[in-house]
Design an enzyme around this catalytic site. Structure first.
Site, mmCIF file in Angstrom:
data_model
loop_
_atom_site.group_PDB
_atom_site.id
_atom_site.type_symbol
_atom_site.label_atom_id
_atom_site.label_comp_id
_atom_site.label_asym_id
_atom_site.label_seq_id
_atom_site.Cartn_x
_atom_site.Cartn_y
_atom_site.Cartn_z
ATOM 1 N N HIS A 1 -5.925 2.900 0.659
ATOM 2 C CA HIS A 1 -5.578 2.524 2.028
ATOM 3 C C HIS A 1 -5.250 3.730 2.903
ATOM 4 C CE1 HIS A 1 -4.151 -0.604 4.903
ATOM 5 N NE2 HIS A 1 -4.875 -1.394 4.156
ATOM 6 N N TYR B 1 0.846 -1.201 0.000
ATOM 7 C CA TYR B 1 0.000 0.000 0.000
ATOM 8 C C TYR B 1 0.880 1.249 0.000
ATOM 9 C CZ TYR B 1 -3.713 -3.264 1.072
ATOM 10 O OH TYR B 1 -4.592 -4.301 0.991
#
Ligand code: GCO
Ligand code: MG
Length: 454
Positions: free
Chosen positions: A262, A207
């Site tokens: 995220h 992420y």
């Protein structure tokens, strides 16, 4: 067979697979040639009082068949062989969840009527007075899902039938492709397409693409830890745009593309990236903002028409009721054990129907196979289903969890057996003890060392 009770008596003599098929056909379930797990619960020769089944024991089972720590709740009843299983997996804090189950819910549920799911849910929910936290909600979820499993077994039908029956033949899913560069991501996309996936989430590196930052100033000044990850919002955003550009160039519209931000960048960077991705028609962009930054949604909604998914970090109704009613996002991504299980998740799904917010339940590796089964039963039964995140389980998961949902051509199928259709083999589970939890992935900083929401 003139009555269910006669059938149940007769079934006591039949091998399980046959009785499950019998029962399913009687209840309109589809008998699939897929795996039927050993869910025998019929006490041979005894008359079973289907009305009053008491809870005898609520206990936590932990296991890590594919490395990730999982928490499963088993609810045992006063009917020999009749029990339910549920997912209580909060992999970042396994021990407190286990304690909440074994130290509190077990005693709280002793001798309660297992059929009263809503009553048990509501009274357990307030039994700690303070509520809506990740630990207690996960414990409650394990209990709740197990009670639905028991009710399905008693009714002799899959849980989706209790939730209203199928609205679709199977559950459409998306899978994860990743790689350090856009080209490498495309190689993974191609492998998933060959497996039949039509919806693919693309991530460059982990992420926030932290692999793009190698020698951040704070480390040169001895700040933070050597293993801390570092975010460069610009490098990350440019990488994501390149990835989408390459995917559309290669596959045109013959693929649905998803991405998970995220909550890693500042809200304005999130809005900027989503506007730059609009021309590549994402299926959805997930978690542009952290739950703490919910107030930024109106600004995003006013600026572009990219579908948004939000919710894996939500625990409290305040975090989804208003935002759904205000149509701040298109997909609700709740991790159903983080809110307390099937009972509250059905209420979230039903709420979404009135605001056209579709479900896209959280379903990575730290949702156990039991949790995936629970997701899928809801997915089959709610009209406003959007898509389901799927995990491609390795054989160890099927070994420990007979009846784990299967995926074919990107569609997930539940095991058509009474209850959730899944079980846990405790002996096999014990072969995979928990490993220490690795905090590192949550330790993310900006180049000056400022901690970032992971
Ligand atoms: C996802 C999630 C997960 C979480 C993980 C945390 O969309 O699947 O973002 O990858 O990071 O579940 O433990
Ligand atoms: Mg996510």
């Amino acid at each position: 067979m003139n009555s269910r009770r006669d059938l149940l008596k007769a079934m006591a003599l039949l091998p399980l697979a046959a009785c499950t098929r019998e029962l399913n056909q009687l209840n309109g379930g589809e008998s699939q040639s897929g795996p039927q797990s050993p869910l025998g619960w019929m006490p041979p020769g005894e008359e079973l009082n289907l009305q009053k089944v008491k809870i005898k024991k609520v206990r936590a089972i932990t296991t890590a068949p594919y490395g990730i720590g999982l928490v499963i709740v088993k609810v045992e009843t006063d009917v020999p062989g009749l029990y339910g299983v549920g997912c209580a997996t909060f992999t970042q804090r396994v021990k407190p969840v286990v304690a909440a189950i074994n130290e509190y819910l077990d005693e709280f549920c002793r001798d309660k009527d297992a059929s009263r799911i809503e009553d048990i849910w509501q009274t357990a929910y307030v039994s700690s007075y303070w509520r809506n936290g990740p630990v207690l909600n996960n414990a409650l979820s394990g209990l709740d899902q197990a009670l639905w499993d028991i009710k399905g077994k008693l009714a002799g039908m899959p849980v989706y039938q209790l939730l209203g029956g199928k609205v679709r033949f199977a559950v459409d899913t998306y899978s994860h492709a990743s790689g350090p560069t856009p080209e490498k991501v495309m190689e993974h996309v191609e492998r998933l397409r060959e497996m039949g996936f039509r919806n693919i989430r693309m991530q460059m590196g982990g992420y926030g693409s932290t692999h793009l930052v190698t020698d951040p100033p704070y480390k040169r000044h001895g700040f933070g830890k050597e293993k801390d990850h570092t975010m460069s919002a610009q490098a990350y955003k440019n990488g994501v745009v390149d990835m989408f550009k390459l995917a559309r160039k290669r596959y045109g519209d013959d693929i649905e593309l998803l991405h998970d931000m995220h909550e890693r960048v500042e809200p304005m960077d999130a809005i900027d990236l989503i506007k730059r991705l609009e021309e590549y028609r994402p299926f959805f962009i997930e978690d542009p903002f952290s739950p703490e930054n919910m107030g930024w949604f109106p600004m995003l909604r006013e600026q572009c028409a990219v579908p948004i998914a939000m919710g894996e970090l939500l625990n409290n109704p305040h975090e989804w009721v208003d935002p759904m009613a205000k149509r701040w996002y298109d997909f609700i991504r709740i991790h159903i054990s983080q809110i307390g299980g099937i009972t509250p998740a059905m209420k979230v799904a039903r709420l979404g129907e009135w605001f056209n917010v579709r479900t896209a339940w959280h379903g990575p590796g730290d949702t156990s196979p039991v949790g995936h089964a629970a997701n899928a039963h809801i997915d089959l039964a709610v009209w406003n289903f959007g898509i389901q995140e799927c995990k491609l389980f390795r054989e160890e998961a099927f070994e420990v969890f007979p009846g784990t949902p299967t995926v074919e051509n990107g569609y997930m199928f539940v095991n058509e057996a009474p209850g959730l259709g899944i079980d846990i083999d405790e002996e096999k589970a014990a072969k995979y003890p928990l490993r220490d939890y690795n905090y590192e992935w949550t330790q993310v900083r900006k180049p000056d060392g400022t901690p970032v929401r992971p």
